[in-house]
Scaffold this motif. Structure first.
Motif, PDB file in Angstrom:
ATOM      1  N   ARG A 175       0.928  -1.266  -0.022  1.00 59.57           N
ATOM      2  CA  ARG A 175      -0.050  -0.057  -0.145  1.00 59.57           C
ATOM      3  C   ARG A 175       0.778   1.175   0.059  1.00 59.57           C
ATOM      4  O   ARG A 175       1.654   1.479   0.758  1.00 59.57           O
ATOM      5  CB  ARG A 175      -1.020  -0.054   1.308  1.00 59.57           C
ATOM      6  CG  ARG A 175      -1.879  -1.209   1.274  1.00 59.57           C
ATOM      7  CD  ARG A 175      -2.609  -1.326   2.598  1.00 59.57           C
ATOM      8  NE  ARG A 175      -3.297  -0.054   2.923  1.00 59.57           N
ATOM      9  CZ  ARG A 175      -4.631  -0.087   2.932  1.00 59.57           C
ATOM     10  NH1 ARG A 175      -5.470  -0.963   2.408  1.00 59.57           N
ATOM     11  NH2 ARG A 175      -5.327   1.115   3.151  1.00 59.57           N
TER      12      ARG A 175
ATOM     13  N   ILE B 286       6.589   6.554   6.140  1.00 57.10           N
ATOM     14  CA  ILE B 286       5.847   5.196   5.918  1.00 57.10           C
ATOM     15  C   ILE B 286       4.673   4.918   6.577  1.00 57.10           C
ATOM     16  O   ILE B 286       4.377   5.261   7.769  1.00 57.10           O
ATOM     17  CB  ILE B 286       6.990   4.340   6.518  1.00 57.10           C
ATOM     18  CG1 ILE B 286       8.443   4.297   5.572  1.00 57.10           C
ATOM     19  CG2 ILE B 286       6.401   2.848   6.271  1.00 57.10           C
ATOM     20  CD1 ILE B 286       9.386   3.526   6.234  1.00 57.10           C
ATOM     21  N   MET B 287       3.625   4.529   5.978  1.00 59.80           N
ATOM     22  CA  MET B 287       2.476   3.935   6.546  1.00 59.80           C
ATOM     23  C   MET B 287       1.988   2.956   5.721  1.00 59.80           C
ATOM     24  O   MET B 287       2.337   2.609   5.001  1.00 59.80           O
ATOM     25  CB  MET B 287       1.374   5.180   6.467  1.00 59.80           C
ATOM     26  CG  MET B 287       1.108   5.807   5.232  1.00 59.80           C
ATOM     27  SD  MET B 287      -0.112   7.171   5.126  1.00 59.80           S
ATOM     28  CE  MET B 287       0.740   8.500   5.629  1.00 59.80           C
ATOM     29  N   VAL B 288       0.967   2.141   6.629  1.00 64.12           N
ATOM     30  CA  VAL B 288       0.149   1.042   6.004  1.00 64.12           C
ATOM     31  C   VAL B 288      -1.114   1.431   5.701  1.00 64.12           C
ATOM     32  O   VAL B 288      -1.586   1.111   4.609  1.00 64.12           O
ATOM     33  CB  VAL B 288       0.276  -0.083   7.138  1.00 64.12           C
ATOM     34  CG1 VAL B 288      -0.536  -1.434   6.491  1.00 64.12           C
ATOM     35  CG2 VAL B 288       1.712  -0.736   7.666  1.00 64.12           C
ATOM     36  N   ASP B 289      -2.021   1.691   7.079  1.00 63.66           N
ATOM     37  CA  ASP B 289      -3.418   1.580   6.341  1.00 63.66           C
ATOM     38  C   ASP B 289      -3.843   3.148   5.970  1.00 63.66           C
ATOM     39  O   ASP B 289      -4.682   3.271   5.324  1.00 63.66           O
ATOM     40  CB  ASP B 289      -4.273   1.292   7.784  1.00 63.66           C
ATOM     41  CG  ASP B 289      -4.095   2.185   8.928  1.00 63.66           C
ATOM     42  OD1 ASP B 289      -2.975   2.186   9.329  1.00 63.66           O
ATOM     43  OD2 ASP B 289      -4.878   2.961   9.372  1.00 63.66           O
TER      44      ASP B 289
ATOM     45  N   THR C 160      -5.375   5.368   7.854  1.00 69.68           N
ATOM     46  CA  THR C 160      -6.480   5.731   8.683  1.00 69.68           C
ATOM     47  C   THR C 160      -6.376   6.158  10.149  1.00 69.68           C
ATOM     48  O   THR C 160      -7.178   6.084  10.811  1.00 69.68           O
ATOM     49  CB  THR C 160      -7.714   4.779   8.240  1.00 69.68           C
ATOM     50  OG1 THR C 160      -7.425   3.521   8.976  1.00 69.68           O
ATOM     51  CG2 THR C 160      -8.056   4.812   6.826  1.00 69.68           C
ATOM     52  N   GLY C 161      -4.905   6.013  10.325  1.00 67.45           N
ATOM     53  CA  GLY C 161      -4.876   6.272  12.051  1.00 67.45           C
ATOM     54  C   GLY C 161      -4.642   4.982  12.701  1.00 67.45           C
ATOM     55  O   GLY C 161      -4.700   4.811  13.999  1.00 67.45           O
TER      56      GLY C 161
ATOM     57  N   CYS D 259      -2.150   2.279  12.123  1.00 74.80           N
ATOM     58  CA  CYS D 259      -1.063   1.612  12.607  1.00 74.80           C
ATOM     59  C   CYS D 259       0.194   2.530  13.129  1.00 74.80           C
ATOM     60  O   CYS D 259       0.848   1.765  13.974  1.00 74.80           O
ATOM     61  CB  CYS D 259      -0.528   1.074  11.229  1.00 74.80           C
ATOM     62  SG  CYS D 259       0.333   2.086  10.079  1.00 74.80           S
ATOM     63  N   GLY D 260      -0.128   3.653  13.179  1.00 70.96           N
ATOM     64  CA  GLY D 260       0.977   4.192  13.946  1.00 70.96           C
ATOM     65  C   GLY D 260       2.259   4.546  13.259  1.00 70.96           C
ATOM     66  O   GLY D 260       3.047   4.796  13.928  1.00 70.96           O
ATOM     67  N   GLY D 261       2.447   3.944  12.111  1.00 69.91           N
ATOM     68  CA  GLY D 261       3.739   3.734  11.505  1.00 69.91           C
ATOM     69  C   GLY D 261       4.221   5.283  10.985  1.00 69.91           C
ATOM     70  O   GLY D 261       5.382   5.392  10.953  1.00 69.91           O
TER      71      GLY D 261
ATOM     72  N   ARG E 141       4.122   7.986  12.432  1.00 72.46           N
ATOM     73  CA  ARG E 141       4.252   9.001  13.635  1.00 72.46           C
ATOM     74  C   ARG E 141       5.175   9.887  13.348  1.00 72.46           C
ATOM     75  O   ARG E 141       6.376   9.529  12.920  1.00 72.46           O
ATOM     76  CB  ARG E 141       4.290   8.349  15.111  1.00 72.46           C
ATOM     77  CG  ARG E 141       5.273   7.300  15.260  1.00 72.46           C
ATOM     78  CD  ARG E 141       4.685   6.584  16.394  1.00 72.46           C
ATOM     79  NE  ARG E 141       5.665   5.756  17.051  1.00 72.46           N
ATOM     80  CZ  ARG E 141       6.122   4.649  16.549  1.00 72.46           C
ATOM     81  NH1 ARG E 141       5.268   3.864  15.672  1.00 72.46           N
ATOM     82  NH2 ARG E 141       7.132   4.016  17.018  1.00 72.46           N
TER      83      ARG E 141
ATOM     84  N   CYS F 259      -1.199  10.384   8.833  1.00 77.77           N
ATOM     85  CA  CYS F 259      -2.100  10.340   7.825  1.00 77.77           C
ATOM     86  C   CYS F 259      -3.251  10.803   8.225  1.00 77.77           C
ATOM     87  O   CYS F 259      -4.252  10.983   7.485  1.00 77.77           O
ATOM     88  CB  CYS F 259      -2.376   8.670   8.099  1.00 77.77           C
ATOM     89  SG  CYS F 259      -2.993   7.841   9.588  1.00 77.77           S
TER      90      CYS F 259
END
Lengths: 473, 281
Positions: free
Chosen positions: B45, B214-217, B219-220, B222-224, B226, B237
């Protein structure tokens, strides 16, 4: 001594049929499911232990009220087709519940046999019925009521939402489920690992609902892609919100943004939804720590620790601030984790993370805790022992200390009333929110709980929604 | 599938524009917001901020630089093919208001993200000065778009092959020395945003930056993603992607962006080798 009592005593003497499992050493390095399931013979044997109580405690203990003695009798009789259909009348996700429900504190905890020995293995039997249907069943669907012409939107394809969808489609309504991720299943998909709940099973359970006529719209972030008011404008007459809690909590201690510290949500989503354990066969990477620390003592902490082991860790330590007795994890999960070699560091709390010059995690400082007076949750409050700080090395830390309310949807819907923690305020008996035509249930109402409690909330809401659609608010 | 209806290569093929059919997102998207794209079943993603949208045609446009396996895979997608998943619009839109004089500074593919914000700032009645930069002339993107989106356009190249010889910060400093600026919007590589923010802090000019951690979802969950903003953790995000540039810890962000650099290299090399052998066949 009557004949009945003799039979009862005989049944009590029979010991519970153990479910075969992969050997701890073997399974700790693969992602296949740990318990491998009952055979037909085993399930009939186990079913024969059920006393068929007139006032069954097990049913009382089930949040969705499955007629447990009823389906167990059908298994005992060898009519597996009828058994699964009997479960479906109360539970749309039996293959899931048989695997992940905390039976020991619900149905099995109330089983009369538990008083003197081991309870009937209700979860194992439920799982068997669902698995048998998947492998050998006719695929025939349960009956559906005549179409009502009413349209329902369900937001979130997790356990709460899928329960609402299953209940309302069978009552004759048109149901569309909106899911923010690219695949339906919610926590069943992104949260619970493959070795505890194979993703193929989640897909099958969703497929069952789709065959019943439920429409699933993925990639739909309600609140962003579409708002609740727009859904009403599109002709939906009732909306259920089951969006989950899904805002990861961190420790808020120094060094938390070092590379190598992930929320359990991120770690498990990478591993489960994105299948990053197959990297580089799939494109999503996941950090493979050698020396891993997991913070927390719940099911999510166990899942994270066991995932780390399967991703090749040499050592996995679980750091939990209370004692073993207070651990919220399902007994079977903690037991499985220990068997696999996860070390529990109890009554221990991290104080700060330690990084190297590249900003990567290399260790953490912890402090010993002792239990003080009981707090609001009734559990004894952990208190730090002065001067007991010590350092441990680690190259990966998974933070599994709970989640909070995700404000994405609620902040775009100002007329929903929230409580002080940001969860949606509902009427407990119906799941109704303060916004007309909108219900909510699951973690976004209660905060992090279990799959089955979310399903129970879904059931309550579905009944209220049905009444509303047929008779008004 | 979300179909690609237009595809264009820029910057010597290192940057690609895709117009994608996504009517629901096109209707909702506002400047500053992003989407997440996933090419196929096993894809990653990838968050990308939209360059422009056309609600009437139901399309959104993204412009990305080919940097790793996933973007290399995106590059192989032709018109008529598409992405398995597109999710959005995500993130908070840019707060657009009439402030007076706004300078929009863009570097690399950041110019794509900057473009709709620049246009909206102009439409809101601001006097908008745009500064865009690249390493060399051939790597510059969206010059014409930026010209029409602003009142004045300044171009900088690191090697002097086009426009002013030097960094965007040089051009910005000249403007800050000459006139009163009410807001700077800076979008580009992290070091560029860091140095723009450092400069504007000296002049006490409020500065917005758009971050792409870097993020995964998205929508808040995963917190990746931050980031430290003013000493507090924020999720790019949902709390961003735009933040006060004077408060962002850019050094930490740069370190966090390197989290998967080893995995990236391995995955990308393998993909390039496969592509190559496929072409040889």
């Amino acid at each position: 001594m009557s004949v009945e009592t003799t039979a009862k005593e005989k049944k009590q003497k029979k010991s519970r049929v153990q479910m075969p499992e992969q050997e701890p050493k073997v399974r700790a390095r693969n992602f296949f499911e740990v318990p491998t399931g009952y055979t037909a013979e085993m399930s009939k044997e186990e079913a024969s232990r059920c006393l068929q109580c007139k006032n069954p405690g097990c049913v009382e203990g089930c949040p969705v009220g499955v007629d447990i003695p009823g389906f167990i009798k059908l298994i005992h009789d060898g009519d597996f087709t009828k058994a699964i259909r009997h479960i479906w009348t109360m539970n749309s996700l039996p293959a899931v519940c048989g695997r992940v429900c905390p039976q020991e504190s619900q149905c099995e905890g109330k089983c009369i046999l538990a008083k003197k020995g081991e309870p009937v293995a209700i979860g194992n039997l439920e799982r068997f019925a669902a698995d048998w249907e998947r492998a050998n069943g006719t695929g025939a669907l349960p009956p559906k009521a005549a179409p009502t012409g009413k349209k329902v939107a369900v937001v979130g394809a997790g356990p709460a939402g899928l329960t609402v969808a299953g209940d309302l489609i069978q009552k004759g309504h048109e149901v569309t489920v909106f899911e923010a991720f690219h695949k339906p299943g919610g926590v069943l998909l992104y949260g619970i690992p493959e070795f505890r709940l194979p993703k193929e099973i989640v897909a099958q359970e969703v497929n069952f609902l789709e065959r019943l006529g439920v429409r699933v719209e993925c990639n739909s972030v309600v609140g962003r892609t579409v708002t609740l008011d727009e859904l009403f404008e599109q002709g939906y007459q009732a909306i259920f919100l089951g969006v989950g809690a899904g805002l990861p909590k961190f420790m808020n201690i120094p060094g938390e943004n070092l590379v190598g510290i992930l929320s359990a949500n991120e770690y498990l989503t990478r591993a489960n939804l994105m299948k990053a354990y197959l990297f580089p066969k799939v494109d999503t990477p996941i950090p493979r720590g050698k020396d891993v620390v997991v913070l927390g003592g719940g099911n999510v902490a166990m899942d994270s620790a066991r995932t780390a082991l399967r991703l090749g860790a040499d050592r996995v330590r679980l750091v939990y601030r209370r004692s073993r007795e207070e651990m919220p994890a399902r007994a079977a999960e903690a037991h499985h984790a220990e068997e696999e070699g996860i070390e529990f560091f109890l009554l221990t709390n991290p104080v700060r993370y330690i990084g190297n010059e590249k900003g990567r995690l290399v260790g953490m400082e912890c402090i010993k805790m002792e239990l003080g007076e009981p707090d609001a949750s009734g559990r004894r409050r952990p208190v730090a022992v002065k001067g007991s700080e010590f350092k441990i090395d680690c190259d990966l830390c998974i933070v599994a200390v709970g989640t909070g309310a995700n404000p994405l949807l609620t902040s775009s819907t100002p007329d929903l009333k929230l409580n002080k923690w940001g969860y949606i305020d509902t009427e407990p008996a119906s799941g109704k929110t303060m916004k007309k035509g909108v219900w909510a249930g699951g973690d976004i109402v209660t905060g992090s709980a279990t799959v089955i409690l979310a399903m129970g909330a879904g059931r309550i809401a579905a009944n209220s929604m049905h009444a509303y659609l047929m008779r008004g608010w | 599938m979300f179909k690609i209806v237009k595809r264009e290569e820029m910057s010597q093929g290192t940057v690609v524009l895709n117009e994608i059919e996504a009517p629901l997102i096109a209707k909702k998207a506002k400047p500053g917001q992003f989407v997440i794209l996933k090419a196929n079943e096993n894809g990653e993603r990838i968050p990308l901020t939209m360059a422009y949208t056309d609600p009437e045609r139901g399309i959104i446009a993204v412009i990305y630089q080919v940097v790793g396996k996933s973007t290399a895979l995106f590059k192989t997608l032709n018109v008529g093919e598409g992405y398995q998943d597109v999710i959005g619009p995500l993130g908070k839109p840019t707060h657009i208001e009439k402030l007076g004089k706004v300078v929009c500074v863009g570097g690399g593919t950041g110019v794509a993200v900057l473009h709709p914000i620049t246009r909206a700032m102009k439409q809101a009645g601001n006097h908008v000065i745009a500064i865009i930069g690249a390493r060399t002339k051939d790597l510059l993107i969206l010059e014409e778009f930026m010209k029409s989106a602003s009142h004045e356009l300044h171009i900088c190249t690191d090697d002097g092959s086009y426009g002013r010889h030097g960094f965007v910060t040089h051009a910005l400093k000249d403007i800050l020395d000459k006139e009163k600026v009410d807001l700077v919007v800076a979008i580009g590589p992290v070091p560029m945003m860091k140095f723009v923010s450092k400069l504007t802090k000296e002049y006490n000019v409020p500065t917005l930056v758009s971050l792409n951690p870097i993020m995964v979802d998205g929508t808040g969950m995963c917190g990746g993603c931050r980031v430290s903003v003013g000493g507090k953790n924020q999720f790019a995000c949902v709390d961003g992607p735009e933040f006060d540039g004077h408060q962002v810890d850019f050094d930490e962000l740069m370190m966090r962006l390197q989290a998967y650099c080893e995995e990236e290299k391995m995955c990308h090399n393998e993909f390039c080798m496969l592509e190559e052998s496929w072409h040889k066949k």
